[in-house]
Design a protein around this motif. Structure first.
Motif, PDB file in Angstrom:
ATOM      1  N   ASN A   1      68.019  95.659 -56.958  1.00 19.68           N
ATOM      2  CA  ASN A   1      69.261  95.329 -57.634  1.00 19.68           C
ATOM      3  C   ASN A   1      70.356  96.205 -57.050  1.00 19.68           C
ATOM      4  N   SER A   2      71.588  95.740 -57.156  1.00 19.86           N
ATOM      5  CA  SER A   2      72.748  96.607 -57.015  1.00 19.86           C
ATOM      6  C   SER A   2      73.546  96.443 -58.300  1.00 19.86           C
TER       7      SER A   2
ATOM      8  N   ASN B   1      77.026  93.408 -64.999  1.00 16.48           N
ATOM      9  CA  ASN B   1      76.735  92.451 -63.938  1.00 16.48           C
ATOM     10  C   ASN B   1      75.397  91.771 -64.168  1.00 16.48           C
TER      11      ASN B   1
ATOM     12  N   TYR C   1      71.816  84.753 -59.178  1.00 17.24           N
ATOM     13  CA  TYR C   1      71.672  86.155 -59.558  1.00 17.24           C
ATOM     14  C   TYR C   1      70.186  86.365 -59.765  1.00 17.24           C
TER      15      TYR C   1
ATOM     16  N   LYS D   1      76.970  94.638 -58.170  1.00 16.22           N
ATOM     17  CA  LYS D   1      77.137  93.334 -57.517  1.00 16.22           C
ATOM     18  C   LYS D   1      76.716  92.167 -58.397  1.00 16.22           C
ATOM     19  N   ASN D   2      77.426  91.077 -58.265  1.00 14.99           N
ATOM     20  CA  ASN D   2      77.110  89.790 -58.882  1.00 14.99           C
ATOM     21  C   ASN D   2      77.942  88.737 -58.156  1.00 14.99           C
TER      22      ASN D   2
ATOM     23  N   GLU E   1      69.601  89.147 -52.298  1.00 16.95           N
ATOM     24  CA  GLU E   1      69.265  89.767 -51.017  1.00 16.95           C
ATOM     25  C   GLU E   1      67.778  89.939 -50.730  1.00 16.95           C
TER      26      GLU E   1
ATOM     27  N   GLN F   1      73.797  88.022 -56.523  1.00 19.04           N
ATOM     28  CA  GLN F   1      72.971  88.673 -55.519  1.00 19.04           C
ATOM     29  C   GLN F   1      71.635  87.940 -55.365  1.00 19.04           C
TER      30      GLN F   1
END
Length: 346
Positions: free
Chosen positions: A105-106, A288, A216, A109-110, A114, A112
């Motif tokens: 997760n980050s 997020n 997400y 960020k939204n 990755e 995501q």
């Protein structure tokens, strides 16, 4: 020298101490997928991070989040590490699950996506970056897990529908074989399985990494309402240990990859090193998370009739454990970007 009676007394004393320590350890049953974002957990187990905090963890490595949801629902696991979509699907169907942290997760960020990607075989006819050429192709995907909503989202943003392709239900560990045998044209999954295809199938290449504009899909650390009621302190300690294990992994990705090969059946060091190279590892929850679920994940599942109807995810998110970890060991988060004030959860 010690006499026989003294030695016996010492041995009994040592046994009593060991027995007391075992009895005082906080026990949790953890189910984890054979996924690359589990690298911090595997490293935490082997480096003794959890045990040093007084946790006694019993671990089951399962193929995907579908099996982990079943383990949580049946009371066979207290904690599950898996993906967004099996978690939300289970909550929508009334399974009393609660999100308490992220595996990958980050928090800033939204959307995501990755940890997911599409890998094609050499003669697939799908150029890198050109998703429109997926039309008419056979796509290997694990139905019901995170790869399915991911490919659905990518198809939609490319002007295609699910009906334009053939989805072939493929177990994560069988992705590379299916691609090599030409049972499918491309595969889509979460790491390490895309990297396994790249390292095992000659001529294979990445069509896209992440890139879903309507996804997400962060990795989830999930427990049950029953476990929160009975084992809240152990869960708080677990999230603290997980944060510390993530911090170590972020600084030692190559070594973490080696450790992971001892936990993921059939996985080699080359594949694991490639797969965890760029995965964002952040246990923290933020707005997020909730907004990503509400804006992207849940509507996608509802449109595809994977869940009965849309719902508010906020009641299934509990930030107390991640918040406690940040308070108790700020050093485990020092290298992560701060969460903006307007995105912090209470």
């Amino acid at each position: 020298m010690f006499g026989a009676r003294t030695l016996v007394a010492i041995l009994f004393g040592v046994a009593a101490i060991l027995s007391s320590a075992a009895a005082s350890a906080q026990q949790l049953r953890v189910a984890v997928t054979s996924a690359a974002e589990g690298a911090p957990f595997f490293a935490g187990m082997e480096r003794g991070i959890f045990s040093k905090l007084g946790l006694d963890l019993k671990v089951d490595v399962l193929p995907s989040g579908v099996e982990i949801v079943n383990a949580l629902a049946s009371g066979q696991a207290d904690v599950g590490l898996f993906g967004t979509f099996p978690f939300l699907t289970a909550v929508a169907r009334g399974v009393p699950l609660v999100l308490i942290g992220h595996t990958w997760n980050s928090a800033v960020k939204n959307p995501q996506s990755e940890v997911l990607s599409i890998i094609a075989r050499a003669d697939s006819g799908v150029p890198a970056g050109d998703l429109t050429k997926l039309k008419g192709k056979k796509i290997g995907v694990t139905r019901g897990a995170g790869g399915e909503p991911y490919i659905v989202g990518l198809l939609k943003q490319s002007g295609l529908a699910v009906e334009d392709v053939t989805l072939v239900n493929t177990a994560p560990a069988n992705m590379a074989t299916a691609l090599a045998n030409k049972d499918v044209d491309v595969v889509t999954a979460w790491e390490p399985w895309p990297s396994a295809a790249l390292t095992k199938v000659r001529g294979s290449y990445k069509v896209i990494y992440g890139g879903c504009q309507s996804c997400y899909d962060a990795g989830t650390i999930v427990t049950t309402k029953a476990a929160i009621a009975d084992k809240a302190k152990a869960l708080e300690t677990f999230i603290l240990g997980y944060a510390q294990a993530q911090a170590w992994t972020r600084a030692n990705r190559d070594e973490a990859a080696k450790i992971s090969t001892r936990w993921i059946p059939g996985m080699d060091n080359e594949t694991m090193t490639l797969s965890i190279k760029n995965i964002p590892l952040d246990v923290r929850l933020s707005k997020n998370t909730v907004e990503g679920f509400a804006q992207y994940s849940i509507p996608l599942l509802a449109r595809e009739k994977r869940i009965p109807q849309a719902f508010d995810p906020a009641p299934a998110v509990d930030n107390r454990f991640a918040a406690a970890a940040q308070k108790n060991d700020p050093s485990a988060f020092a290298d992560l970007p701060p969460i903006p004030a307007d995105k912090r959860l209470p």
